[in-house]
Design an enzyme around this catalytic site. Structure first.
Site, PDB file in Angstrom:
ATOM      1  N   GLU A 140       0.907  -1.281   0.051  1.00 62.18           N
ATOM      2  CA  GLU A 140      -0.011   0.050   0.076  1.00 62.18           C
ATOM      3  C   GLU A 140       0.742   1.141   0.047  1.00 62.18           C
ATOM      4  O   GLU A 140       1.584   1.658   0.869  1.00 62.18           O
ATOM      5  CB  GLU A 140      -0.964  -0.060   1.174  1.00 62.18           C
ATOM      6  CG  GLU A 140      -1.659   1.285   1.260  1.00 62.18           C
ATOM      7  CD  GLU A 140      -2.867   1.085   2.276  1.00 62.18           C
ATOM      8  OE1 GLU A 140      -3.810   2.108   2.335  1.00 62.18           O
ATOM      9  OE2 GLU A 140      -2.681   0.543   3.402  1.00 62.18           O
ATOM     10  N   GLU A 158     -12.033   1.933   4.095  1.00 65.98           N
ATOM     11  CA  GLU A 158     -11.002   2.271   5.171  1.00 65.98           C
ATOM     12  C   GLU A 158     -11.222   3.810   5.379  1.00 65.98           C
ATOM     13  O   GLU A 158     -10.380   4.626   5.167  1.00 65.98           O
ATOM     14  CB  GLU A 158      -9.728   1.916   5.058  1.00 65.98           C
ATOM     15  CG  GLU A 158      -8.854   1.887   6.324  1.00 65.98           C
ATOM     16  CD  GLU A 158      -7.259   1.676   5.704  1.00 65.98           C
ATOM     17  OE1 GLU A 158      -6.450   1.086   6.679  1.00 65.98           O
ATOM     18  OE2 GLU A 158      -6.874   2.135   4.742  1.00 65.98           O
TER      19      GLU A 158
END
Length: 307
Positions: A184, A281
Site C-alpha cells: 500500500e 477504510e
C-alpha cells in the site's frame, strides 16, 4: 483519519466487542437485505456499532443484511484465536468475503525493509509466517504490507533493492498457500517519510518481485492526495492491482463527502470486471446511528450509478 488511528481505534474497540453487550442485533428480527451491490464493498468493525451493537458477530450479520458481501479488519492478526474462529464462521454463514488484515508491525518513524537490515528482514518474515496461519483461520486471501520508513542514509536505488529482496523472500513463503500480500502506497501528508508513496513505484516493485503473491493495494484516498489522476493511474497499474481501498478527500470519510467523483471511479473499476474487495477504510462523516445510515446510503447512491 490516519491508518495508525484506525488500527488503534479498532484495537481499543475490539476489547469490548469480544464481550458483546446488552443489545444483540443477531437476536432481533433482522430485515431482508436492503440492497444488492455491484461491487464487494468491505466495512470494518465499529463502522456500524450504533446500528448493530458492539458485538463483532452482530456487526457482521448487520453488514450482510445491508447487502455488503465483504469485510476487512486491520487488526485481525492481533485478535484472540477464539474470536478469529467465531468471526470466520460468521462470515461463512452470511456469505461475506474476508478482505485484508495488516500482516506485520509497521515502522512509521524508522527504516526497516528499506535499510537492508537482516534482523528487520527476519522480523518481517516472521510476521508473514504468523499471518499465513491467521489467513488460513479466517479464510483471507490478502494481507496488507507497508514497507515502512525511508532510510535517509541510503540512495533510493539501494533501498528499493533491499525492499524487493525482502518481498521476494516473503513471496516464497506465501506462494505455496495461494496468498497475496498487497503493498500500500501511503500519502506524504498523513504519513511523511515512508518508502512507498505512489502507484508507479509500487508497480515497479511488484514487477521486480515478479510473484502472484506480491501485488498492489490501491488506496483511492491516499493516491488522490499523493498523485491524483486516479483513473489513468489505476489503468496504468491495473495488472498489478489486487485490492482497492476507499475514502473521500478531504476528511477520509464515505464517498460523496469530498472531491472525488466516486461515480466515475467505481464505474471504471466495474467496467474492468473487478471482482475483488474494495475496503471501506474511512470514517463516518456524521456521528451515531444517523452517520452510520448515511454511510450505507452513500454506497447505495454511488453503486446505483453502475446500473
Amino acid at each position: 483519519m490516519k491508518r495508525r488511528n484506525f488500527i488503534k481505534t479498532s484495537a481499543l474497540t475490539s476489547g469490548s466487542l469480544a464481550l458483546g453487550g446488552a443489545f444483540s442485533y443477531s437476536k432481533t428480527a433482522r430485515p431482508v437485505k436492503a440492497h444488492t451491490f455491484n461491487l464487494k464493498y468491505a466495512p470494518h468493525l465499529g463502522m456500524f456499532k450504533h446500528l448493530a451493537g458492539k458485538d463483532p458477530i452482530d456487526q457482521l450479520h448487520f453488514m450482510a443484511d445491508q447487502g455488503f458481501t465483504a469485510f476487512e479488519d486491520n487488526n485481525m492478526r492481533e485478535r484472540d484465536i477464539a474470536l478469529q474462529d467465531k468471526m470466520a464462521k460468521a462470515m461463512q454463514d452470511v456469505g461475506i468475503t474476508m478482505g485484508v488484515f495488516v500482516a506485520h508491525k509497521i515502522y512509521w518513524k524508522e527504516p526497516n525493509l528499506a535499510s537492508g537490515n537482516i534482523s528487520k528482514r527476519e522480523e518481517f518474515l516472521g510476521y508473514i509466517k504468523t499471518s499465513i496461519e491467521v489467513a488460513k483461520r479466517v479464510n483471507a486471501k490478502w494481507m496488507t504490507v507497508v514497507p515502512g520508513h525511508l532510510d535517509l542514509k541510503q540512495n533510493m536505488g539501494y533501498q528499493t533493492a533491499n525492499v524487493v529482496e525482502t518481498l521476494k523472500q516473503a513471496s516464497a513463503l506465501l506462494e505455496p498457500h495461494d496468498l497475496t500480500m498487497v503493498l500500500e502506497p501511503l500519502n506524504f501528508r498523513d504519513h511523511p517519510g515512508l518508502f512507498l508513496t505512489k502507484s508507479p513505484q509500487a508497480y515497479a516493485v511488484c514487477k521486480a518481485v515478479d510473484s502472484p503473491s506480491c501485488k498492489i493495494l490501491f488506496d483511492i484516498y491516499h493516491q488522490q492526495i499523493q498523485e491524483g489522476n486516479l483513473i489513468p493511474n489505476i489503468e496504468a497499474s491495473w495488472d498489478e492491482i489486487a485490492y482497492i481501498q476507499i475514502g473521500d478527500n478531504p476528511g477520509r470519510k464515505e464517498p460523496t463527502t469530498g472531491e472525488i467523483n466516486y461515480n466515475n471511479v467505481f464505474k471504471f473499476i466495474h467496467s474492468k470486471g473487478f471482482d475483488g474487495v474494495l475496503g471501506m477504510e474511512h470514517g463516518n462523516s456524521k456521528p451515531d446511528k444517523a452517520g452510520e445510515q448515511a454511510v450505507i446510503d452513500a454506497y447505495k447512491k454511488v453503486d446505483d450509478f453502475l446500473q
